[in-house]
Design a protein around this motif. Structure first.
Motif, mmCIF file in Angstrom:
data_model
loop_
_atom_site.group_PDB
_atom_site.id
_atom_site.type_symbol
_atom_site.label_atom_id
_atom_site.label_comp_id
_atom_site.label_asym_id
_atom_site.label_seq_id
_atom_site.Cartn_x
_atom_site.Cartn_y
_atom_site.Cartn_z
ATOM 1 N N VAL A 1 -7.622 -0.612 -6.965
ATOM 2 C CA VAL A 1 -7.558 -1.072 -5.364
ATOM 3 C C VAL A 1 -8.885 -1.129 -4.633
ATOM 4 C CG1 VAL A 1 -5.168 0.013 -5.520
ATOM 5 C CG2 VAL A 1 -6.829 1.368 -4.695
ATOM 6 N N ARG B 1 -0.300 3.070 4.334
ATOM 7 C CA ARG B 1 -1.582 3.586 4.105
ATOM 8 C C ARG B 1 -2.660 2.727 4.273
ATOM 9 N NH1 ARG B 1 -1.490 8.930 3.965
ATOM 10 N NH2 ARG B 1 -3.074 8.896 2.689
ATOM 11 N N GLY B 2 -3.900 3.071 4.526
ATOM 12 C CA GLY B 2 -4.843 2.060 4.697
ATOM 13 C C GLY B 2 -6.016 2.183 3.864
ATOM 14 N N LEU B 3 -7.169 1.724 4.071
ATOM 15 C CA LEU B 3 -8.180 1.781 3.123
ATOM 16 C C LEU B 3 -9.055 3.052 3.505
ATOM 17 C CD1 LEU B 3 -9.522 -1.910 3.026
ATOM 18 C CD2 LEU B 3 -8.115 -0.773 1.297
ATOM 19 N N VAL C 1 -7.379 1.592 -1.135
ATOM 20 C CA VAL C 1 -6.173 1.860 -0.541
ATOM 21 C C VAL C 1 -6.127 3.309 -0.839
ATOM 22 C CG1 VAL C 1 -3.628 1.509 -0.875
ATOM 23 C CG2 VAL C 1 -5.092 -0.551 -1.165
ATOM 24 N N ASP C 2 -5.759 4.007 0.261
ATOM 25 C CA ASP C 2 -5.527 5.360 0.326
ATOM 26 C C ASP C 2 -4.318 5.837 -0.157
ATOM 27 O OD1 ASP C 2 -6.554 7.977 0.571
ATOM 28 O OD2 ASP C 2 -5.997 8.099 2.646
ATOM 29 N N TRP D 1 2.413 2.184 1.080
ATOM 30 C CA TRP D 1 2.326 0.819 1.283
ATOM 31 C C TRP D 1 1.017 0.405 2.175
ATOM 32 C CZ3 TRP D 1 3.598 -0.995 6.750
ATOM 33 C CH2 TRP D 1 3.569 -2.386 6.978
ATOM 34 N N PHE D 2 0.323 -0.616 1.480
ATOM 35 C CA PHE D 2 -0.922 -1.090 2.117
ATOM 36 C C PHE D 2 -0.521 -1.853 3.597
ATOM 37 C CE2 PHE D 2 -4.499 -4.403 2.296
ATOM 38 C CZ PHE D 2 -5.233 -3.578 2.982
ATOM 39 N N ASP D 3 -0.632 -1.252 4.708
ATOM 40 C CA ASP D 3 -0.161 -1.742 5.882
ATOM 41 C C ASP D 3 -0.901 -2.606 6.450
ATOM 42 O OD1 ASP D 3 -2.038 -0.334 6.816
ATOM 43 O OD2 ASP D 3 -0.752 1.090 8.217
ATOM 44 N N SER D 4 -2.036 -3.177 5.975
ATOM 45 C CA SER D 4 -2.893 -4.408 6.607
ATOM 46 C C SER D 4 -2.636 -5.407 5.742
ATOM 47 C CB SER D 4 -4.218 -3.981 6.395
ATOM 48 O OG SER D 4 -4.588 -2.983 7.217
ATOM 49 N N TYR E 1 -3.245 -9.280 -6.672
ATOM 50 C CA TYR E 1 -3.189 -9.147 -5.184
ATOM 51 C C TYR E 1 -2.699 -10.305 -4.410
ATOM 52 C CZ TYR E 1 -5.731 -4.921 -5.801
ATOM 53 O OH TYR E 1 -6.452 -3.541 -6.512
#
Length: 227
Positions: free
Chosen positions: A18, A85-87, A93-94, A106-109, A177
């Motif tokens: 990621v 979760r963000g970066l 991705v954290d 979930w990658f929220d961006s 992605y």
């Protein structure tokens, strides 16, 4: 997991993959476009793919999308909460904390599940002492269903159409992605795979499950309270 050993194992496995997401996002819009337990040994194969004779339903039109609260994969017994979760500082991705091995991030961006584009869900494969939420992810097969419940009560149902294992040496960020078909609502579930290399302290591959939206249910109407 709280130990440094387990944390390093996962970060160098899943987060290695990621990390490329942060770099890939510079040129492409995603929304448009672990420990001593052994992980599932999928090996450095290119793909599980779609077995012959497995019919797949037509795609459902994309939804407005909602922040995911829960993900379910009935075929392998997964029912887990989802947290945004963000970066992190390194551009990866954290993932959820190791103290929450049963939680999916979930990658929220990026896209929300049900929106056009590819929504990204990540989870640990194991901790230092036991399997984690996505330990059995490599066992899913095309045609099986994934249900994602949003914070507005909607349930987006996805059908798995592809299961791939990407070796570290051949990881393709665009394939993982990016959307497979423009304008379609898609889902990616990502975890570590292959084998754990003690020399590099990382897994040799990443398991990537791809699915697309095939059904949706609105929230159940609430029952009025008696006066």
């Amino acid at each position: 997991m709280s130990s440094a050993r387990g944390s390093g194992r996962f970060v160098t496995g899943l987060a290695w993959a990621v990390l490329l997401l942060g770099l890939w996002l510079w040129g492409r819009d995603v929304s448009g476009g672990t420990g001593s337990t052994s992980a599932p040994t999928t090996g450095d194969i290119a793909a599980v793919g779609r077995p012959l004779g497995v019919p797949l339903p037509p795609a459902h039109d994309p939804l407005k999308g909602a922040a995911p609260q829960r993900v379910e994969i009935p075929s392998i017994g997964i029912a887990a909460p989802v947290v945004p979760r963000g970066l992190d500082a390194d551009g990866a991705v954290d993932p959820p904390p190791f103290a929450q091995p049963g939680t999916v991030g979930w990658f929220d961006s990026g896209a929300r599940p049900g929106q056009a584009g590819a929504a990204l869900l990540v989870g640990h494969v194991d901790t230092q002492s036991k399997p984690a939420v996505f330990y059995g992810l490599s066992a899913v097969r095309p045609g099986e269903r994934i249900k994602v419940t949003g914070d507005d009560g909607t349930v987006a149902e996805f059908t798995i159409d592809d299961v791939q294992v990407f070796p570290r040496k051949h990881f393709d960020a665009a394939k993982v992605y990016g959307s497979r078909r423009r304008g379609r609502a898609e889902l990616r579930l990502i975890t570590c795979g292959g084998t754990y290399d003690r020399a590099t302290k990382a897994y040799t591959a990443n398991v990537v499950v791809s699915a697309y939206l095939t059904d949706a249910r609105d929230p159940a109407p609430s029952t009025p309270r008696k006066p």
